[in-house]
Design a protein around this motif. Sequence first.
Motif, mmCIF file in Angstrom:
data_model
loop_
_atom_site.group_PDB
_atom_site.id
_atom_site.type_symbol
_atom_site.label_atom_id
_atom_site.label_comp_id
_atom_site.label_asym_id
_atom_site.label_seq_id
_atom_site.Cartn_x
_atom_site.Cartn_y
_atom_site.Cartn_z
ATOM 1 N N ILE A 30 -35.871 50.228 26.060
ATOM 2 C CA ILE A 30 -34.563 49.500 26.652
ATOM 3 C C ILE A 30 -33.201 50.092 25.578
ATOM 4 O O ILE A 30 -32.063 50.456 26.533
ATOM 5 C CB ILE A 30 -34.510 47.851 26.489
ATOM 6 C CG1 ILE A 30 -34.894 47.129 27.014
ATOM 7 C CG2 ILE A 30 -33.183 47.068 26.653
ATOM 8 C CD1 ILE A 30 -35.153 45.425 27.013
ATOM 9 N N LEU A 31 -33.096 50.540 24.664
ATOM 10 C CA LEU A 31 -31.822 51.145 24.370
ATOM 11 C C LEU A 31 -32.223 52.110 24.485
ATOM 12 O O LEU A 31 -30.889 52.509 24.745
ATOM 13 C CB LEU A 31 -32.172 50.532 22.864
ATOM 14 C CG LEU A 31 -32.177 49.576 21.677
ATOM 15 C CD1 LEU A 31 -32.951 49.487 20.627
ATOM 16 C CD2 LEU A 31 -30.659 48.981 22.239
ATOM 17 N N ASP A 32 -33.494 52.967 24.467
ATOM 18 C CA ASP A 32 -32.942 53.794 24.915
ATOM 19 C C ASP A 32 -32.261 54.379 26.333
ATOM 20 O O ASP A 32 -32.067 55.325 26.517
ATOM 21 C CB ASP A 32 -34.294 54.941 24.624
ATOM 22 C CG ASP A 32 -34.941 55.042 23.511
ATOM 23 O OD1 ASP A 32 -34.136 55.473 22.428
ATOM 24 O OD2 ASP A 32 -36.417 55.077 23.353
ATOM 25 N N ARG A 33 -32.835 53.620 27.474
ATOM 26 C CA ARG A 33 -32.928 53.785 28.881
ATOM 27 C C ARG A 33 -30.511 53.866 28.437
ATOM 28 O O ARG A 33 -30.318 54.279 29.144
ATOM 29 C CB ARG A 33 -33.332 53.107 29.605
ATOM 30 C CG ARG A 33 -34.674 53.722 30.208
ATOM 31 C CD ARG A 33 -35.428 52.935 30.704
ATOM 32 N NE ARG A 33 -34.360 53.039 31.802
ATOM 33 C CZ ARG A 33 -34.530 54.115 32.780
ATOM 34 N NH1 ARG A 33 -35.682 55.454 32.517
ATOM 35 N NH2 ARG A 33 -34.002 53.409 34.383
ATOM 36 N N ALA A 34 -30.442 52.271 27.969
ATOM 37 C CA ALA A 34 -28.858 51.611 27.899
ATOM 38 C C ALA A 34 -28.056 52.893 27.115
ATOM 39 O O ALA A 34 -27.353 53.334 27.349
ATOM 40 C CB ALA A 34 -28.875 50.812 26.839
ATOM 41 N N ALA A 35 -28.758 54.159 26.207
ATOM 42 C CA ALA A 35 -27.695 54.631 25.495
ATOM 43 C C ALA A 35 -27.655 55.713 26.982
ATOM 44 O O ALA A 35 -26.497 56.609 26.412
ATOM 45 C CB ALA A 35 -28.505 55.858 24.568
ATOM 46 N N GLY A 36 -27.712 56.269 28.155
ATOM 47 C CA GLY A 36 -27.393 56.546 28.571
ATOM 48 C C GLY A 36 -25.885 55.924 29.691
ATOM 49 O O GLY A 36 -24.882 56.908 30.550
#
Length: 266
Positions: free
Chosen positions: A139-145
């Motif tokens: 989630i955090l990796d994708r939200a970093a976009g």
Amino acid sequence: MSDTPPSVNLRTDEPHPARVYDFYLGGKDHYRADREFGKRILTICPQLRPLALANRRFLARSVAVLAGEHGVRQFLDLGTGLPTSPNLHEVAQGIAPESRAVYVDNDPIVLTHARALLTSRPEGATAYIDSDVADIDRILDRAAGTLDFDRPVAVSALALFHFLPDPVPGDLLARLRERLAPGSFLTISHVLPALRDVAAAYQGAMGLGTLRGPEEIRALFGDFELLDPGIVDPFRWRPDQAPAEEEPGDDIAGLGAVAVGRKPAA
């Protein structure tokens, strides 16, 4: 940014947590099985409907406080549920149009409504991630976009963790707290042990329902510092932010708890 909604089976013949919650809120995105289950729950605990409404109002008040008083411009909403106006980004962007919000859920019914969550003001941005909240690293990796995790982010998890057994909430929140920048916030709402009969009904129908007391809820915040007034009933958290006619009364006292915590400076 959003995940492309796949073809999903909504299983409208079975009650679903997001749709039952929509029923409590007086929404229209539920089916007969959800209404029948929701009505049965309300015979066990009629206060659950005003509790759900108070929880939703708490969301709006907490976002308004974080955006207006603490200057937060980035929001991550775990376990979003069905869109209900005003949505989180609408409150935040009403105060600061440049605010950015990422919604996270893995319920098929929420996927079908994801577009309603992505209508942002031009100055800001919204995104939706289809993911199990336990997969917090993904989630955090994708939200970093959409979000900059080197700057403060306000994470909300409302009416979520009582659907997750131990140790899942504590484990995922430990990883989350570690990734957040100092000055970030965590907002939690959770039902209390007084709703044991409701939890038993959810367990029987959906295999869901984990009750926690105030001390267990406090532990989910780790070393985060709680904002005043601490862990309280949802209608007692900064009630000055809500019109008087929205106050639900003491009949829901002791059924649910809410709190907002802030990550201290390093």
